[in-house]
Write a protein that holds these residues in place. Structure first.
Motif, mmCIF file in Angstrom:
data_model
loop_
_atom_site.group_PDB
_atom_site.id
_atom_site.type_symbol
_atom_site.label_atom_id
_atom_site.label_comp_id
_atom_site.label_asym_id
_atom_site.label_seq_id
_atom_site.Cartn_x
_atom_site.Cartn_y
_atom_site.Cartn_z
ATOM 1 N N MET A 249 0.825 -1.174 0.000
ATOM 2 C CA MET A 249 0.000 0.000 0.000
ATOM 3 C C MET A 249 0.880 1.253 0.000
ATOM 4 S SD MET A 249 -3.142 0.513 2.549
ATOM 5 C CE MET A 249 -4.310 -0.768 2.313
ATOM 6 N N ALA A 250 0.727 2.066 -0.966
ATOM 7 C CA ALA A 250 1.512 3.304 -1.055
ATOM 8 C C ALA A 250 0.882 4.375 -0.166
ATOM 9 C CB ALA A 250 1.558 3.795 -2.498
ATOM 10 N N ALA A 251 1.743 5.151 0.414
ATOM 11 C CA ALA A 251 1.257 6.248 1.265
ATOM 12 C C ALA A 251 0.616 7.318 0.395
ATOM 13 C CB ALA A 251 2.397 6.841 2.071
ATOM 14 N N GLU A 252 -0.511 7.775 0.826
ATOM 15 C CA GLU A 252 -1.235 8.796 0.068
ATOM 16 C C GLU A 252 -0.758 10.183 0.488
ATOM 17 O OE1 GLU A 252 -5.718 10.355 -0.015
ATOM 18 O OE2 GLU A 252 -5.495 8.191 -0.282
ATOM 19 N N LYS A 253 -0.400 10.976 -0.479
ATOM 20 C CA LYS A 253 0.051 12.338 -0.184
ATOM 21 C C LYS A 253 -1.147 13.266 -0.193
ATOM 22 C CE LYS A 253 4.700 12.045 -2.020
ATOM 23 N NZ LYS A 253 5.672 12.633 -2.934
ATOM 24 N N LYS A 254 -1.154 14.154 0.771
ATOM 25 C CA LYS A 254 -2.213 15.156 0.839
ATOM 26 C C LYS A 254 -1.588 16.514 0.611
ATOM 27 C CE LYS A 254 -5.177 12.599 3.933
ATOM 28 N NZ LYS A 254 -5.943 12.588 5.165
ATOM 29 N N TYR A 255 -2.169 17.255 -0.268
ATOM 30 C CA TYR A 255 -1.674 18.586 -0.580
ATOM 31 C C TYR A 255 -2.676 19.620 -0.091
ATOM 32 C CZ TYR A 255 1.575 16.165 -3.611
ATOM 33 O OH TYR A 255 2.553 15.336 -4.082
ATOM 34 N N LEU A 256 -2.139 20.678 0.420
ATOM 35 C CA LEU A 256 -2.972 21.777 0.882
ATOM 36 C C LEU A 256 -2.842 22.932 -0.088
ATOM 37 C CD1 LEU A 256 -2.680 22.479 4.718
ATOM 38 C CD2 LEU A 256 -4.735 22.280 3.361
ATOM 39 N N MET A 257 -3.944 23.410 -0.547
ATOM 40 C CA MET A 257 -3.936 24.582 -1.407
ATOM 41 C C MET A 257 -4.066 25.791 -0.496
ATOM 42 S SD MET A 257 -3.952 25.276 -4.615
ATOM 43 C CE MET A 257 -4.500 26.391 -5.856
ATOM 44 N N GLN A 258 -3.075 26.660 -0.523
ATOM 45 C CA GLN A 258 -3.108 27.827 0.351
ATOM 46 C C GLN A 258 -3.407 29.060 -0.485
ATOM 47 O OE1 GLN A 258 0.548 28.737 2.339
ATOM 48 N NE2 GLN A 258 -0.450 30.067 3.808
ATOM 49 N N GLU A 259 -4.477 29.728 -0.109
ATOM 50 C CA GLU A 259 -4.832 30.958 -0.804
ATOM 51 C C GLU A 259 -4.002 32.084 -0.197
ATOM 52 O OE1 GLU A 259 -8.741 33.733 -1.206
ATOM 53 O OE2 GLU A 259 -9.025 31.562 -1.343
ATOM 54 N N TRP A 260 -3.452 32.921 -1.048
ATOM 55 C CA TRP A 260 -2.621 34.019 -0.578
ATOM 56 C C TRP A 260 -3.398 35.310 -0.714
ATOM 57 C CZ3 TRP A 260 0.718 34.772 2.807
ATOM 58 C CH2 TRP A 260 1.515 35.917 2.837
ATOM 59 N N LYS A 261 -2.939 36.310 -0.036
ATOM 60 C CA LYS A 261 -3.615 37.598 -0.004
ATOM 61 C C LYS A 261 -3.510 38.292 -1.357
ATOM 62 C CE LYS A 261 -2.227 37.919 4.755
ATOM 63 N NZ LYS A 261 -1.179 38.332 5.638
ATOM 64 N N SER A 262 -4.498 39.121 -1.621
ATOM 65 C CA SER A 262 -4.453 39.928 -2.839
ATOM 66 C C SER A 262 -3.484 41.089 -2.644
ATOM 67 C CB SER A 262 -5.850 40.473 -3.156
ATOM 68 O OG SER A 262 -6.200 41.477 -2.219
ATOM 69 N N GLY A 263 -3.125 41.730 -3.731
ATOM 70 C CA GLY A 263 -2.245 42.892 -3.664
ATOM 71 C C GLY A 263 -2.845 43.992 -2.792
ATOM 72 N N GLN A 264 -4.143 44.191 -2.906
ATOM 73 C CA GLN A 264 -4.828 45.206 -2.106
ATOM 74 C C GLN A 264 -4.768 44.867 -0.621
ATOM 75 O OE1 GLN A 264 -5.958 48.158 -3.085
ATOM 76 N NE2 GLN A 264 -6.548 48.663 -0.990
ATOM 77 N N GLU A 265 -4.973 43.592 -0.287
ATOM 78 C CA GLU A 265 -4.901 43.175 1.118
ATOM 79 C C GLU A 265 -3.492 43.362 1.677
ATOM 80 O OE1 GLU A 265 -8.168 39.605 1.570
ATOM 81 O OE2 GLU A 265 -6.372 39.209 0.369
ATOM 82 N N MET A 266 -2.494 43.039 0.866
ATOM 83 C CA MET A 266 -1.110 43.221 1.313
ATOM 84 C C MET A 266 -0.789 44.704 1.486
ATOM 85 S SD MET A 266 1.189 40.316 -0.541
ATOM 86 C CE MET A 266 0.338 40.147 -2.089
#
Length: 147
Positions: A1-18
């Motif tokens: 059984m191969a280990a399942e990789k989990k990826y997290l999608m991280q939303e980054w701030k907009s230019g205006q928010e920064m």
């Protein structure tokens, strides 16, 4: 059984928010500059008591730390101001991915440094207040006991 990789999608701030965050940082740093002046005046007001042997070492360390914090704060003001101006890369509508990634990376770094700086300054303020409070207690005690 191969280990399942989990990826997290991280939303980054907009230019205006920064930009809004950078403006808040500048405001916070400018307020810290005002607080530096207050603490310098406070320490000067109790200079004689801080100079005596009971408080000299601690007082000297706090004065040195306050000076270092002031230099760091001034440097951060310049860096955040420069960074805020560079945020135009995210708002100009051009697809300059390398520049945009660099600005986002710089923002993350500044965000971490701002948190560290504010935390360090809060700690420094606490130590200064503790020292001055101890000196005021001694003054009151001496006053109550009289000559």
């Amino acid at each position: 059984m191969a280990a399942e990789k989990k990826y997290l999608m991280q939303e980054w701030k907009s230019g205006q928010e920064m930009h809004e965050e950078a403006v808040l940082w500048i405001s916070s740093l400018e307020f810290i500059t005002s607080e530096h002046h207050f603490f310098e005046d406070l320490l000067n007001a109790y200079f004689l008591q801080i100079s005596n042997q009971d408080h000299y070492k601690e007082g000297k360390e706090l004065v040195t730390e306050l000076g270092e914090n002031k230099v760091k704060n001034d440097s951060l003001i310049n860096e955040v101001s420069t960074h805020n101006n560079s945020l135009i890369v995210l708002l100009d509508g051009k697809n300059e991915f390398e520049k945009e990634d660099q600005v986002k990376s710089e923002h993350r770094s500044l965000e971490a440094r701002m948190k560290e700086h504010e935390k360090g300054f809060r700690t420094l303020k606490g130590h200064i207040f503790d020292l001055v409070a101890a000196i005021i207690k001694e003054i009151k005690k001496d006053h109550l006991l009289g000559p």
